[in-house]
Design an enzyme around this catalytic site. Structure first.
Site, PDB file in Angstrom:
ATOM      1  N   TYR A  44       0.543 -14.845 -13.876  1.00  0.00           N
ATOM      2  CA  TYR A  44      -0.213 -13.787 -13.202  1.00  0.00           C
ATOM      3  C   TYR A  44      -1.699 -14.147 -13.154  1.00  0.00           C
ATOM      4  CZ  TYR A  44      -2.404  -9.212 -12.447  1.00  0.00           C
ATOM      5  OH  TYR A  44      -3.174  -8.182 -11.978  1.00  0.00           O
ATOM      6  N   SER A  68       0.800  -1.236   0.000  1.00  0.00           N
ATOM      7  CA  SER A  68       0.000   0.000   0.000  1.00  0.00           C
ATOM      8  C   SER A  68       0.828   1.278   0.000  1.00  0.00           C
ATOM      9  CB  SER A  68      -0.950  -0.002   1.197  1.00  0.00           C
ATOM     10  OG  SER A  68      -0.295  -0.404   2.384  1.00  0.00           O
ATOM     11  N   THR A  69       2.078   1.206  -0.471  1.00  0.00           N
ATOM     12  CA  THR A  69       2.896   2.413  -0.515  1.00  0.00           C
ATOM     13  C   THR A  69       2.776   3.144  -1.848  1.00  0.00           C
ATOM     14  OG1 THR A  69       4.838   1.133  -1.222  1.00  0.00           O
ATOM     15  CG2 THR A  69       4.565   1.520   1.148  1.00  0.00           C
ATOM     16  N   SER A 114      -8.047  -9.320 -10.202  1.00  0.00           N
ATOM     17  CA  SER A 114      -8.003  -8.741 -11.541  1.00  0.00           C
ATOM     18  C   SER A 114      -8.904  -9.525 -12.483  1.00  0.00           C
ATOM     19  CB  SER A 114      -6.558  -8.788 -12.062  1.00  0.00           C
ATOM     20  OG  SER A 114      -6.503  -8.555 -13.451  1.00  0.00           O
TER      21      SER A 114
END
Length: 252
Positions: A143, A4-5, A130
């Site tokens: 992914y 979360s940066t 996603s």
């Protein structure tokens, strides 16, 4: 909140702080965490935000991070890695890294917080997945497979919350102009000698199933996360909620 940066995770942190939540951000290094915390404090004055540095690919670092946490009412499993790579070139190490970061981080964090949520009778676990977990891309198989695994994990955990005030939901994000995507587009821009904005628009327009016909902004994903984390979403549980810009073509 894992990862979360920057990007979507940072946007979710900002949205939750705006709603009055106390937020703990996470990133791989102390510097990144400190920068994110300082920026969030400036953007949302008076907010209760802190951070813990840990690489979620490393089980021992995750263990230390969990030991530093108190009670958690809302967990956002956001961290993720991706890369474009031909299937035959994806190594076992690539597969393992994607699985450790994209799936096992959520397993470890959720395992730590779910029992407390159930005991208190309220809680929210969110997975930021996603549309690639539903429509797996041929050039990002590892992914897509791990994002599908995240969907399955969220669905299974929701079964454990029956009759409680705890919910587990998954956001199906579409093509989002996150920091990682921005870096990739900028790299292509330099290689091809095409202005970044022109390339960005061309990539978005090239997605034939997109109804939005542009990249999604991280704040747009964050708005859905803030809703799902709130008491307003009490009847939404075990769901895969789309913020995909209409990329997926099925009705359900």
């Amino acid at each position: 909140m894992s990862g979360s940066t920057q990007g979507i995770g940072y946007a979710v942190a900002e949205a939750l702080l705006g709603e009055g939540a106390a937020v703990v951000v996470n990133g791989r290094t102390e510097e990144r965490v400190r920068t994110a915390v300082d920026t969030l404090r400036a953007v949302v004055p008076g907010s209760d935000v802190s951070g813990i540095a840990a690489d979620v690919e490393d089980a021992e670092q995750v263990r230390r991070m969990l030991a530093a946490l108190g009670e958690v009412d809302v967990l956002v499993n956001n961290v993720g890695v991706f890369e474009v790579k031909d299937f035959e070139d994806i190594t076992d190490e690539d597969w393992q890294r994607h699985f450790d970061v994209n799936v096992m981080s959520g397993v470890r964090l959720s395992r730590h917080v779910l029992g407390g949520m159930l005991a208190r009778g309220w809680g929210r676990i969110l997975f930021v997945s996603s549309e690639s977990g539903v429509d797996v891309p041929g050039d990002m198989t590892h992914y897509g497979v791990t994002k599908a695994g995240m969907l399955a994990l969220g669905n299974g955990l929701a079964k454990l919350t029956r009759g409680t005030g705890v919910t587990v939901n998954t956001i199906l994000g579409g093509p989002t102009y996150s920091d990682g995507v921005a870096r990739a587009v900028e790299g292509l821009s330099r290689a091809q000698g095409v202005p970044v904005d022109d390339l960005k628009d061309a990539i978005a327009a090239g997605n034939r199933t997109s109804l939005l016909q542009r990249f999604i902004e991280p704040a747009e994903i964050a708005s859905l996360a803030a809703y799902l984390a709130s008491p307003l979403a009490s009847a939404t549980n075990g769901a895969a909620v789309r913020a995909d810009g209409g990329v997926l073509t099925t009705i359900l």
